[in-house]
Each structure stands twice: as structure tokens, then as C-alpha cells.
Enzyme design. Structure first.
Site, mmCIF file in Angstrom:
data_model
loop_
_atom_site.group_PDB
_atom_site.id
_atom_site.type_symbol
_atom_site.label_atom_id
_atom_site.label_comp_id
_atom_site.label_asym_id
_atom_site.label_seq_id
_atom_site.Cartn_x
_atom_site.Cartn_y
_atom_site.Cartn_z
ATOM 1 N N VAL A 1 30.004 12.531 53.827
ATOM 2 C CA VAL A 1 29.681 13.804 53.181
ATOM 3 C C VAL A 1 28.205 13.825 52.797
ATOM 4 O O VAL A 1 27.716 12.911 52.126
ATOM 5 C CB VAL A 1 30.549 14.025 51.931
ATOM 6 C CG1 VAL A 1 30.199 15.358 51.264
ATOM 7 C CG2 VAL A 1 32.029 13.996 52.301
ATOM 8 N N ASP B 1 34.126 27.846 58.289
ATOM 9 C CA ASP B 1 33.495 28.938 57.553
ATOM 10 C C ASP B 1 34.291 30.199 57.839
ATOM 11 O O ASP B 1 35.481 30.142 58.163
ATOM 12 C CB ASP B 1 32.044 29.096 58.052
ATOM 13 C CG ASP B 1 31.124 29.778 57.053
ATOM 14 O OD1 ASP B 1 31.250 31.004 56.875
ATOM 15 O OD2 ASP B 1 30.277 29.088 56.466
ATOM 16 N N ALA C 1 36.456 5.111 54.548
ATOM 17 C CA ALA C 1 35.901 5.202 55.907
ATOM 18 C C ALA C 1 34.823 4.175 56.170
ATOM 19 O O ALA C 1 34.381 4.013 57.311
ATOM 20 C CB ALA C 1 35.348 6.605 56.156
ATOM 21 N N TYR D 1 31.754 4.331 55.098
ATOM 22 C CA TYR D 1 30.447 4.969 54.875
ATOM 23 C C TYR D 1 30.731 6.350 54.301
ATOM 24 O O TYR D 1 31.866 6.854 54.386
ATOM 25 C CB TYR D 1 29.639 5.079 56.169
ATOM 26 C CG TYR D 1 30.156 6.135 57.126
ATOM 27 C CD1 TYR D 1 29.535 7.384 57.246
ATOM 28 C CD2 TYR D 1 31.303 5.912 57.907
ATOM 29 C CE1 TYR D 1 30.019 8.355 58.109
ATOM 30 C CE2 TYR D 1 31.794 6.875 58.768
ATOM 31 C CZ TYR D 1 31.146 8.091 58.858
ATOM 32 O OH TYR D 1 31.635 9.056 59.699
ATOM 33 N N VAL E 1 16.049 35.579 66.301
ATOM 34 C CA VAL E 1 15.760 34.382 65.519
ATOM 35 C C VAL E 1 15.994 33.149 66.383
ATOM 36 O O VAL E 1 16.486 33.239 67.508
ATOM 37 C CB VAL E 1 16.651 34.312 64.252
ATOM 38 C CG1 VAL E 1 16.326 35.451 63.307
ATOM 39 C CG2 VAL E 1 18.125 34.303 64.617
ATOM 40 N N SER F 1 24.471 27.799 51.019
ATOM 41 C CA SER F 1 25.115 28.066 52.310
ATOM 42 C C SER F 1 24.088 28.150 53.428
ATOM 43 O O SER F 1 24.391 27.859 54.577
ATOM 44 C CB SER F 1 25.872 29.394 52.272
ATOM 45 O OG SER F 1 27.142 29.267 51.714
ATOM 46 N N HIS G 1 28.652 35.952 57.108
ATOM 47 C CA HIS G 1 28.242 34.636 56.596
ATOM 48 C C HIS G 1 28.317 33.571 57.681
ATOM 49 O O HIS G 1 27.383 32.793 57.879
ATOM 50 C CB HIS G 1 29.117 34.268 55.407
ATOM 51 C CG HIS G 1 28.729 32.999 54.729
ATOM 52 N ND1 HIS G 1 29.173 31.762 55.129
ATOM 53 C CD2 HIS G 1 27.925 32.778 53.659
ATOM 54 C CE1 HIS G 1 28.663 30.831 54.337
ATOM 55 N NE2 HIS G 1 27.904 31.418 53.439
ATOM 56 N N ASP H 1 21.736 36.072 70.185
ATOM 57 C CA ASP H 1 21.130 34.797 69.829
ATOM 58 C C ASP H 1 22.114 33.636 69.816
ATOM 59 O O ASP H 1 21.709 32.490 69.622
ATOM 60 C CB ASP H 1 20.472 34.900 68.453
ATOM 61 C CG ASP H 1 19.095 35.512 68.533
ATOM 62 O OD1 ASP H 1 18.191 34.844 69.063
ATOM 63 O OD2 ASP H 1 18.930 36.664 68.098
#
Length: 459
Positions: free
Chosen positions: A357, A175, A352, A354, A252, A405, A235, A184
Site C-alpha cells: 500500500v 473507481d 505479504a 512487504y 491532455v 484522488s 472521476h 485521449d
């Protein structure tokens, strides 16, 4: 589930950027994967001007590469990985030809396995604006928690049973960077024991002093670039708080009170590129395969661009190392079964064994599919809280964002929570636990493969 390698991902949408809110490498040497079936129809995407990612044909040595550069008008900028003995390169077009034209020329040359644009990605989020006791942290609530909300992730139900995560479980955040010293987050931020800060690459992975992870966007070890003004990396910091904000500190709290988070920053001021995303994915695969870190998943709240064979194969390398790739479905309000959206719609089953994703849609506190959320009966897996989600942001602050997101880190947090109570669980088993425990939700009927929303109460 087995999904065709077609469609896509997030709701928020900037090209390969984070898929979160609404306002706001030394790579391992893997086995080669056969190219996936032809790239499906995708939404128009942006790419880095003048750059092409090229997988060389097997056996092409240095002399062959020099001849290729002279003959076809490209120059190698960096090696991203070595796949089955052949280099995967980021190249620059040197003869003035367009990127699509150069891709076509390279593909027809017989000297490359594939060529593709260096796609640009954006995060999938937007901003609103605030924690657990005042009702704003609804994504963590359950039916019987106080406060209560049956459309939350049910994390509070798991906490009531004593399931609060474990520092021995690791998650990669691909990210923006995140403020690792946020009140936090600092208790769950990784400190690399393999490469102390001394100006040397002690573990030989190609990254000097990657103490908190690595910034692939700026090619340095400073994974948080927002300073005390919090001007950047909001973000990524918001995503981290949902996965692993610590408890009882007045701010939080995340799905996991205890977890270890590592930054793989590749989104910068203008988004991120395929080349940097590939290096970030391989970074976590290398940490797991060489050092044995219990990395169970990466969080990928971003999307954009078109189909990338090179990125797909990096995700497969991670899948073979038992790392889930949890991705935002996208924020354009469109059907990912009809128009491909990446990376959420890659399917690693063929290569793979499986599908690593997991594609995540966003729901609101009343259980409705968010108006911005992308969806897909076969290409999106489940829904999770993604509207008015409060979490940490720089600098030492908090904010409420919307986006797939924001939904995605609830699911990534769920994967880490399950791994903490089921040591040794494979990625496929964790995936099955996530998808097999959903709560049927009318708004997701026909809009997600499971037809349901995240439920971690039994984890």
C-alpha cells in the site's frame, strides 16, 4: 516502510468513494491471513444498512451455515471469496437488529472468524475548471521541461529520455468506470482477449463478456455509464487520463503515453461498498494469476468507512501476486497518524512480506501541502500533484479537479512507467523506486514518511 495497520487515506472524502477531486468474481482461493491487530481509532464511517460481511469459521459446511442463519438472524446474499477453504459472505440482517449489534453477536457466536459492517466508500476529488503547452498540465512538468514546474511529477523529463511507457504494462482502475472510447483514452483501453463478447463466460471467472473490465456496482459488463451527456463516471475518467492519456492528440497527456488500463468499477451514484471493493481487488489478482497479465498496480482514489479485515485480506492477496495498491490519503485535512483512514493506511508487511500500500498526499503547483490533504509522518508515504489537475472527463471533454484522488494516479502512473523500463521488477522494487526517488519538500517534512514529492525523471 513498515506502517502499523492503522490509519488512513484520502482527502476528498465520501465514504468508500473516489478520493479524487474536490467538487466534484470468482475470487482466487488464497491462504488465510491472521486477523490484524485490533481495529484502530477511525473517523466515523457509513455502512450499507442491514448488511454484514462475515468470514465463516473453518469447516462450517452448508448445514452449519443454515443453522447459523436461523440462530443468529442473517441471510447469505453472495459469496465474495473463499479464504483457506471457508466462505467470505455478504449477508443481510433478518431479525431487525442493528448492524453494530449484529456484528457483536456474530463475533461472540464462535461460528465466524470475523464479522464487520459492509462499509461505504467515496471518491476523493473536487472540481475547478480548463492541457500541456498552455501551462495547465503542470503535474506532468519537470524542472527543465517547456513549460517547466519543479513541483510537477517530472514525467516530461522521463519522456525527453524516451521513457513513455509500454502497452505490456497493465494498471487496474478501482473507481468509477471510465470513458474508454474517449479520444485521449481509447488507445490505452484494455480489450479482453480471454472473453470475447458472445454472451458466454469464456474464461470461467464468473463475469460474462468482461471485455473492458467489470462493473461491480451494477453487476454488469458496462463499465462506462455516463452516455454522451457524460452524466456519470467523470472521476474515473479523470483518473485514467492522468495515468495514461495518449500523446499528440490535442488533449491532455498522462504519465504514460503507452499503458493498458482495465476498469474495476465499484463506485456508483452513491459511492461503493466493501463487498464490491473486495470483488474488484480480487478480479485483478485473478487476471494476473490465471492469465499472466502484467498488472503492476491498482489505483484507489477513494476512501471512507472503518477498518475492514475482509478488504485488508483481499489487498494482501493482490500483494502476494505482486500488485501494488496505491491509495489516496484523503481530503479531510487531518493527520492519519492520529485518526485512521482507510484503505490508504493498511500495511501488508506482516502477511505479504512487504507493504504493497502506498498512501499519497496532494501538493499544489508551488509545492505546498494542499489545505484539504490528509497527511501523516508514518502513515502517508509521499506527495504528488493534486491541485488544479487537468485531465479527461466524459463526454470527450476535459476538466480541472483537486484532490488526493488526483495525486494518486500520478503515483500509479509512475509505477507503470518504472515497470516499463525495468521488466520483471517486483512490486516491492517498484515501491522502493517510487519512495527512494522523491525530492525533499519542506511542506511534506514531518507530514509524509519520505518527506518528499513524486519524481519519475529517472524512470
Amino acid at each position: 516502510m513498515t506502517r502499523t495497520p492503522l490509519f488512513g487515506l484520502l482527502t476528498l472524502g465520501i465514504l468508500l468513494a473516489s478520493c479524487g477531486s474536490t467538487p466534484s468474481a470468482t475470487a482466487p482461493t488464497p491462504e488465510a491471513s491472521a486477523p490484524q491487530t485490533p481495529a484502530p481509532v477511525t473517523a466515523a464511517g457509513e455502512y450499507v444498512p442491514g448488511e454484514v460481511i462475515v468470514q465463516l469459521a473453518g469447516g462450517l459446511g452448508a448445514q452449519g451455515l443454515t443453522a447459523l442463519e436461523a440462530r443468529l438472524g442473517v441471510q447469505s446474499l453472495e459469496q465474495l471469496a473463499v479464504v483457506d477453504g471457508a466462505a467470505l459472505l455478504r449477508t443481510r440482517v433478518t431479525d431487525g437488529q442493528s448492524v453494530p449489534g449484529k456484528v457483536a453477536q456474530l463475533q461472540a457466536s464462535g461460528a465466524v472468524r470475523f464479522a464487520e459492517p459492509n462499509w461505504i466508500y467515496q471518491h476523493q476529488a473536487t472540481t475547478n475548471d480548463a492541457q500541456f503547452t498552455n501551462g495547465t498540465l503542470w503535474g506532468m512538468y519537470g524542472d527543465a521541461s517547456t513549460p517547466a514546474n519543479g513541483y510537477g511529477s517530472q514525467a516530461a523529463e522521463a519522456w525527453a529520455r524516451g521513457s513513455v511507457g509500454s502497452d505490456s504494462v497493465y494498471v487496474g482502475i478501482i473507481d468509477e468506470g471510465y470513458q474508454f472510447d474517449h479520444p485521449d483514452l481509447r488507445g490505452n483501453a484494455w480489450l479482453n482477449p480471454f472473453d470475447p463478447v458472445d454472451g458466454r463466460d469464456n474464461d470461467g471467472n464468473g463475469y460474462i463478456d468482461d471485455s473492458r473490465g467489470w462493473d461491480f456496482a451494477n453487476a454488469d459488463n458496462t463499465v462506462y455509464d455516463g452516455g454522451t451527456r457524460g452524466s456519470l463516471d467523470a472521476h474515473g475518467t479523470h483518473v485514467a487520463g492522468t495515468i495514461g492519456g495518449t500523446a499528440s492528440d490535442g488533449g491532455v497527456v498522462g504519465v504514460n503515453h503507452n499503458v493498458t488500463m482495465i476498469s474495476g468499477k465499484f463506485l456508483g451514484r452513491r459511492g461503493g461498498s466493501s463487498a464490491d471493493a473486495i470483488k474488484a481487488v480480487d478480479y485483478f489478482t485473478d487476471l494476473k494469476t490465471r492469465h499472466g497479465l502484467n498488472i503492476v498496480a491498482t489505483n484507489n482514489s477513494w476512501g471512507g468507512g472503518g477498518y475492514s479485515q475482509a478488504l485488508y485480506e483481499a489487498i494482501v492477496r493482490g500483494a502476494k501476486a505482486n500488485i501494488l495498491f496505491i491509495a489516496a490519503a484523503g481530503n479531510s485535512g487531518t493527520d492519519n497518524d492520529a485518526t485512521a483512514s482507510y484503505p490508504s493506511n493498511y500495511d501488508t508487511t506482516k502477511d505479504a512480506g512487504y507493504d504493497a500500500v502506498i498512501a499519497v498526499a496532494a501538493i499544489d503547483k508551488a509545492g505546498a501541502l494542499a489545505s484539504f490533504s490528509q497527511y501523516g509522518k508514518t502513515q502517508v508515504d509521499l506527495g504528488a500533484p493534486g491541485v488544479a489537475i487537468s485531465s479527461s472527463v466524459p463526454y470527450n471533454s476535459y476538466a480541472s479537479y483537486n484532490g488526493t484522488s488526483m495525486a494518486t494516479p500520478h503515483v500509479t502512473g509512475g509505477a507503470a512507467l518504472y515497470a516499463s523500463t525495468h521488466p520483471g521488477a517486483t512490486a516491492a522494487q517498484i515501491r522502493q523506486a517510487l519512495l527512494g526517488s522523491v525530492i525533499a519538500t519542506p511542506s511534506l517534512n514531518g507530514k509524509a514518511f519520505t518527506g518528499g514529492r513524486l519524481n519519475v525523471s529517472g524512470f
